[in-house]
Scaffold this motif. Structure first.
Motif, short mmCIF file in Angstrom:
data_model
loop_
_atom_site.label_atom_id
_atom_site.label_comp_id
_atom_site.label_asym_id
_atom_site.label_seq_id
_atom_site.Cartn_x
_atom_site.Cartn_y
_atom_site.Cartn_z
N HIS A 16 0.73 -1.20 0.13
CA HIS A 16 0.37 0.06 0.16
C HIS A 16 1.21 1.58 0.18
N TRP A 85 -5.52 5.67 -15.53
CA TRP A 85 -6.49 6.67 -14.81
C TRP A 85 -7.73 6.48 -14.69
N GLY A 103 -3.71 4.02 -2.68
CA GLY A 103 -3.98 2.88 -3.06
C GLY A 103 -2.73 2.13 -2.90
N GLU A 104 -3.34 0.62 -3.53
CA GLU A 104 -2.65 -0.56 -3.69
C GLU A 104 -2.21 -1.19 -4.64
N VAL A 106 -1.12 -3.59 -7.67
CA VAL A 106 -2.62 -5.00 -7.75
C VAL A 106 -1.37 -6.13 -8.06
N ARG A 118 -0.78 -2.37 -12.06
CA ARG A 118 -1.58 -2.11 -11.79
C ARG A 118 -1.83 -1.75 -10.30
N LYS A 120 -4.99 -0.18 -7.77
CA LYS A 120 -6.41 0.15 -7.56
C LYS A 120 -5.80 1.52 -5.89
N GLY A 122 -8.47 4.64 -4.68
CA GLY A 122 -10.04 5.51 -4.08
C GLY A 122 -9.37 6.79 -3.21
N ASP A 133 -13.82 5.20 -6.26
CA ASP A 133 -12.95 4.08 -6.85
C ASP A 133 -12.54 3.72 -7.98
N GLU A 135 -8.69 2.81 -11.02
CA GLU A 135 -7.30 2.17 -10.57
C GLU A 135 -6.34 3.23 -11.90
#
Length: 142
Positions: A16, A85, A103-104, A106, A118, A120, A122, A133, A135
């Protein structure tokens, strides 16, 4: 940020990014954003109008929260490395809320142009109400 964050190069799927926090969103914030964006929808700046429409009070422009998320992205990764994005709006952000962008990482993809990640992404109002939500795809440093 002109260069990739050194932490991005070392990140793995499941890692993260640090929260990027803005706010609390005040009525002045909403007025200033309305002027900057030329978005004077009364639901965002007129409490009487918002209450007559069934809302508790005015609430933040969705694009204000999206702008905060864009600021988070360029804190986490190089703007030069940002390939795409997108977000969808999932809830309104109330006035006085603090926005937490998260953000994470993925997935890591090997593509012709290089290694891509990539993400994720939000935004949350006061940590628990997700308002955006989405990407992002970014180029990883070599």
């Amino acid at each position: 940020m002109d260069e990739f964050s050194p932490t991005l190069a070392a990140m793995q799927p499941g890692d993260h990014f640090p929260d990027y926090v803005q706010g609390p969103i005040t009525r002045a914030t909403l007025a200033l954003f309305a002027g900057a964006s030329n978005d004077y929808v009364p639901l965002h700046i007129d409490s009487d109008f918002a209450k007559a429409a069934g809302m508790d009070d005015v609430f933040a422009h969705g694009m204000l929260c999206m702008a905060y998320l864009a600021q988070a992205l360029v804190q986490w990764v190089s703007s030069d490395g940002l390939r795409s994005w997108s977000v969808r709006f999932t809830a309104i952000t109330p006035v006085h809320a603090t926005v937490h962008c998260r953000g994470e990482l993925v997935e890591i993809l090997d593509e012709r142009e290089g290694r891509l990640a990539r993400l994720k992404i939000g935004a949350w109002a006061d940590k628990n109400l997700q308002t955006l939500d989405g990407e992002a795809v970014v180029l990883l440093p070599s």
